[in-house]
Scaffold this active site. Sequence first.
Site, mmCIF file in Angstrom:
data_model
loop_
_atom_site.group_PDB
_atom_site.id
_atom_site.type_symbol
_atom_site.label_atom_id
_atom_site.label_comp_id
_atom_site.label_asym_id
_atom_site.label_seq_id
_atom_site.Cartn_x
_atom_site.Cartn_y
_atom_site.Cartn_z
ATOM 1 N N HIS A 42 43.821 -67.658 68.739
ATOM 2 C CA HIS A 42 43.944 -67.533 70.195
ATOM 3 C C HIS A 42 45.435 -67.673 70.541
ATOM 4 C CE1 HIS A 42 43.549 -68.849 74.420
ATOM 5 N NE2 HIS A 42 42.302 -68.402 74.381
ATOM 6 N N ASP A 90 42.739 -76.316 65.890
ATOM 7 C CA ASP A 90 42.347 -75.938 67.247
ATOM 8 C C ASP A 90 40.818 -75.942 67.260
ATOM 9 O OD1 ASP A 90 41.358 -74.426 69.335
ATOM 10 O OD2 ASP A 90 42.836 -72.817 69.159
ATOM 11 N N GLN A 109 36.631 -74.053 69.884
ATOM 12 C CA GLN A 109 35.330 -73.400 69.685
ATOM 13 C C GLN A 109 34.437 -74.144 68.689
ATOM 14 O OE1 GLN A 109 34.218 -71.060 71.555
ATOM 15 N NE2 GLN A 109 36.102 -70.365 72.509
ATOM 16 N N LYS A 116 34.631 -76.535 77.668
ATOM 17 C CA LYS A 116 33.813 -75.683 76.792
ATOM 18 C C LYS A 116 32.644 -76.462 76.207
ATOM 19 C CE LYS A 116 37.670 -72.785 75.362
ATOM 20 N NZ LYS A 116 37.515 -71.464 75.937
ATOM 21 N N CYS A 163 42.272 -63.061 74.476
ATOM 22 C CA CYS A 163 43.481 -63.854 74.150
ATOM 23 C C CYS A 163 43.789 -63.835 72.659
ATOM 24 C CB CYS A 163 43.368 -65.297 74.642
ATOM 25 S SG CYS A 163 43.264 -65.440 76.411
HETATM 26 N N1 PMP Z 1 41.727 -71.862 71.202
HETATM 27 C C1 PMP Z 1 40.568 -71.207 71.164
HETATM 28 C C2 PMP Z 1 39.978 -70.816 69.846
HETATM 29 C C3 PMP Z 1 39.923 -70.903 72.363
HETATM 30 O O1 PMP Z 1 38.768 -70.235 72.342
HETATM 31 C C4 PMP Z 1 40.508 -71.292 73.587
HETATM 32 C C5 PMP Z 1 39.861 -70.956 74.912
HETATM 33 N N2 PMP Z 1 39.360 -69.660 75.008
HETATM 34 C C6 PMP Z 1 41.701 -71.984 73.550
HETATM 35 C C7 PMP Z 1 42.287 -72.257 72.346
HETATM 36 C C8 PMP Z 1 42.375 -72.448 74.793
HETATM 37 O O2 PMP Z 1 41.563 -73.351 75.483
HETATM 38 P P1 PMP Z 1 41.994 -73.840 76.918
HETATM 39 O O3 PMP Z 1 42.159 -72.605 77.743
HETATM 40 O O4 PMP Z 1 40.859 -74.701 77.368
HETATM 41 O O5 PMP Z 1 43.261 -74.573 76.750
#
Ligand code: PMP
Length: 417
Positions: free
Chosen positions: A129, A205, A208, A231, A373
Amino acid sequence: MIAQERDAKAATIAADFPILQTKTRRGRRLVYLDSAATSQKPQCVIDALVDYYSNYNANIHRSVYEIAERATEAFEGARARIARFLNAAEPAEIVFTRNTTESINLVSYAWGQTNLKAGDAILTTQLEHHSNLVPWQLLAEKTGAELRFIPVDARGLHVLDDLDALLDGTKLVALSHASNTLGTIAPLERIVPAAHAAGALVLVDGAQSAPNMPVDVRALDVDFFAASGHKMCGPTGIGILYGKRALLEAMPPFLFGGDMIRTVSYERTTFNEIPWKFEAGTSNVADAIAFAAAVDYLEGICMQWVRDHERALMRYAFSALAELEPLGMTIYGPQDPDRVVDVISFNLGDVHPHDVASILDAEGVCIRAGHHCTMPLMEKMGWPATARASFYIYNTERDVDALMAALRKTAAIFHLG
Ligand code: PMP
């Protein structure tokens, strides 16, 4: 648990979520298949927010009156519950942030700018991401460190053939536990020991993974772990960074001001202990408390049940979507329920995924379309965009059937097949 019982339990869980009882403007049942973007919130989490603001709203840590003490206890209690949820050794290893993105940036600033220099390397993967890529690009630019990538194959699985060479000179491995675009679960059991053997730290990270599977940061032996409350049934605006005590203690703070200090004179300042050293200014008290309510709720369901339910639902969805192959259905990613979390990316013929998502929306089915993203991954794979359905504890086979019916309608509108 047999499939019917499991599905029935998910339907009971859905009853805890007020939004899932609502209808869309067109009078359709809301079929929410975008939990990888953000999950819905159960009543107990909403109640925790209302309770805090209605009964003990006060600033924490500084006051001695009753409601402020209650707020402080609830806030620090929330930290302890989240530490237990992730099996951190102690609450002090949990820093409250706004979200996964901020947690990663914290490490990039506080650890990265202090510890990296030209000639060092940061190792990430090709399916990150942007939140776990852009901070490292900037850090590499600032420090002169090199940014390297663990490749992924055409199915979206990590290729570890050159891992030892990639780790040579690497000081930090930063990778997602599970991909938000393809669902791929990273082989941490191979990467973490190899990274440590090469003298590198590992940041995971967990945006997910924390919502979808049991996570034990000590068993994984990761050095940093980032996650977002929103999430995992919690509110927006609250996330955590887990870090091993010795690492957090050695890192300088990166936001300065109130609460993060021990003593201040006109000339100089000494800093608070961990975790408060990283929590400058008034904290997001309400959302931290509600995040803990979400974690309690998930623990009540049992994270292994969450994983098993999603795995079964994914198996059901993979075989259902495969029926649409004659209509031009392409599914991306590993397509193996044991190797992915709750995410399926797909395209239907040459219909633009935004059109697919709009037609599904008219049927009450919420999915996401775009690059999710992960623009570099999309470019590498040669996919301009995909549609993405993602499932959670409150989704049932009936929701997958609703997705299928809406996709058949889309195929009919575009005369596919
Ligand atoms: N890493 C991953 C794998 C994600 O799916 C996301 C959110 N889509 C993020 C980071 C970023 O999360 P946040 O927008 O809550 O900071």
